[in-house]
Design a protein around this motif. Structure first.
Motif, PDB file in Angstrom:
ATOM      1  N   ALA A 233      20.794  57.382 -10.312  1.00 56.96           N
ATOM      2  CA  ALA A 233      20.398  57.366 -11.714  1.00 56.96           C
ATOM      3  C   ALA A 233      20.775  58.670 -12.399  1.00 56.96           C
ATOM      4  O   ALA A 233      21.232  58.676 -13.551  1.00 56.96           O
ATOM      5  N   HIS A 234      20.604  59.778 -11.696  1.00 54.95           N
ATOM      6  CA  HIS A 234      20.963  61.085 -12.241  1.00 54.95           C
ATOM      7  C   HIS A 234      22.458  61.134 -12.556  1.00 54.95           C
ATOM      8  O   HIS A 234      22.870  61.604 -13.625  1.00 54.95           O
TER       9      HIS A 234
ATOM     10  N   ALA B 139      14.926  65.390  -7.423  1.00 53.17           N
ATOM     11  CA  ALA B 139      16.225  64.862  -7.842  1.00 53.17           C
ATOM     12  C   ALA B 139      16.787  65.607  -9.049  1.00 53.17           C
ATOM     13  O   ALA B 139      17.738  65.141  -9.684  1.00 53.17           O
ATOM     14  N   SER B 140      16.179  66.737  -9.389  1.00 55.31           N
ATOM     15  CA  SER B 140      16.654  67.631 -10.460  1.00 55.31           C
ATOM     16  C   SER B 140      16.380  67.109 -11.861  1.00 55.31           C
ATOM     17  O   SER B 140      17.104  67.417 -12.804  1.00 55.31           O
ATOM     18  N   PHE B 141      15.315  66.310 -12.010  1.00 52.69           N
ATOM     19  CA  PHE B 141      14.888  65.871 -13.335  1.00 52.69           C
ATOM     20  C   PHE B 141      13.759  66.763 -13.845  1.00 52.69           C
ATOM     21  O   PHE B 141      12.946  67.251 -13.057  1.00 52.69           O
ATOM     22  N   ALA B 142      13.697  66.950 -15.157  1.00 52.79           N
ATOM     23  CA  ALA B 142      12.530  67.543 -15.810  1.00 52.79           C
ATOM     24  C   ALA B 142      11.582  66.388 -16.128  1.00 52.79           C
ATOM     25  O   ALA B 142      11.939  65.469 -16.872  1.00 52.79           O
TER      26      ALA B 142
ATOM     27  N   THR C  82       8.988  59.967 -17.881  1.00 52.30           N
ATOM     28  CA  THR C  82      10.277  60.273 -18.483  1.00 52.30           C
ATOM     29  C   THR C  82      10.868  61.439 -17.704  1.00 52.30           C
ATOM     30  O   THR C  82      10.219  62.478 -17.532  1.00 52.30           O
ATOM     31  N   ALA C  83      12.069  61.235 -17.214  1.00 50.89           N
ATOM     32  CA  ALA C  83      12.750  62.230 -16.389  1.00 50.89           C
ATOM     33  C   ALA C  83      14.090  62.564 -17.054  1.00 50.89           C
ATOM     34  O   ALA C  83      14.956  61.700 -17.170  1.00 50.89           O
ATOM     35  N   THR C  84      14.228  63.795 -17.488  1.00 53.29           N
ATOM     36  CA  THR C  84      15.395  64.192 -18.274  1.00 53.29           C
ATOM     37  C   THR C  84      16.383  64.971 -17.430  1.00 53.29           C
ATOM     38  O   THR C  84      16.021  65.891 -16.694  1.00 53.29           O
TER      39      THR C  84
END
Length: 225
Positions: free
Chosen positions: A168-169, A196-199, A220-222
């Motif tokens: 997804a990233h 996974a390196s999301f904010a 919510t993962a940005t």
């Protein structure tokens, strides 16, 4: 009170039980076994998935959004309201019968959302679309199950494990958002998103029209710029 009527049943590929579409008057529910997956009485949190997931990308010139799970179309219709005329919204629905229900007995509920020029429906696993191309979407909205643990089918777990989140990233453009709906909190999933390196933001809420203190969650993962 009117009795419930079963309108149709459908098999979920790789699933444990059948889906059932039931109607009572103007009310529809989709059941999995004895569990209610969704109802047109309770829609606020599915709409919030689109609201929160599209908020930061809505001003992009041509936002491209992938929605995993058609359901009763609440997330789709909310996204159409939020996004501009040049948006491209791709909906992946694994169970063909769900699309048939949307165009058939629930057509009034869906309105013109399925024929909107911005919308494309794919009868496929959303994971295939996520893995197909890097930097393809500005937002990915997932409501394919009851949350990060597969209920309708075990294979859905692959969307939410480390490998699935990495995919997804990659599929998101810089600053893109992965938004995930769940019927309950899941601290382990939050940790996986961060790894996974999301904010990450966790947004608890109560479904509109639901009794008591039943709470749903949206993550919510940005992706970084």
């Amino acid at each position: 009170m009117l009795p419930w009527k079963v309108l149709d049943t459908a098999k979920v590929p790789g699933g444990r039980e059948e889906l059932r579409l039931k109607q009572r008057g103007a009310e529809f529910v989709i059941m999995l076994g004895k569990q209610e997956l969704m109802s047109n009485r309770l829609s606020a949190t599915e709409e919030a998935l689109a609201t929160f997931g599209c908020d930061t990308i809505r001003t992009r010139a041509k936002p491209r959004v992938l929605i995993g799970g058609l359901g009763m179309g609440f997330t789709l219709r909310a996204a159409l309201k939020i996004l501009g005329d040049k948006a491209d919204i791709v909906v992946a629905e694994l169970v063909p019968a769900v699309v048939d229900w949307a165009r058939g007995p629930m057509a009034k509920l869906f309105g013109d959302s399925l024929t909107d020029a911005r919308v494309t429906i794919h009868e496929t696993d959303v994971g295939e679309l996520i893995r197909a191309k890097a930097s393809a979407y500005d937002a990915i909205l997932l409501d394919v199950d009851n949350g990060p643990e597969g209920l309708t089918r075990v294979a859905n777990d692959a969307l939410y494990d480390a490998k699935g989140l990495a995919a997804a990233h990659r599929a998101l453009r810089p600053g893109g958002v992965l938004a995930v709906w769940s019927s309950a909190p899941d601290p382990k999933f939050t940790a996986r998103l961060k790894k996974a390196s999301f904010a990450v933001k966790e947004i608890p809420m109560r479904a509109k029209g639901s009794p008591g203190t039943v709470r749903h969650f949206v993550w919510t993962a940005t992706k970084g710029q």
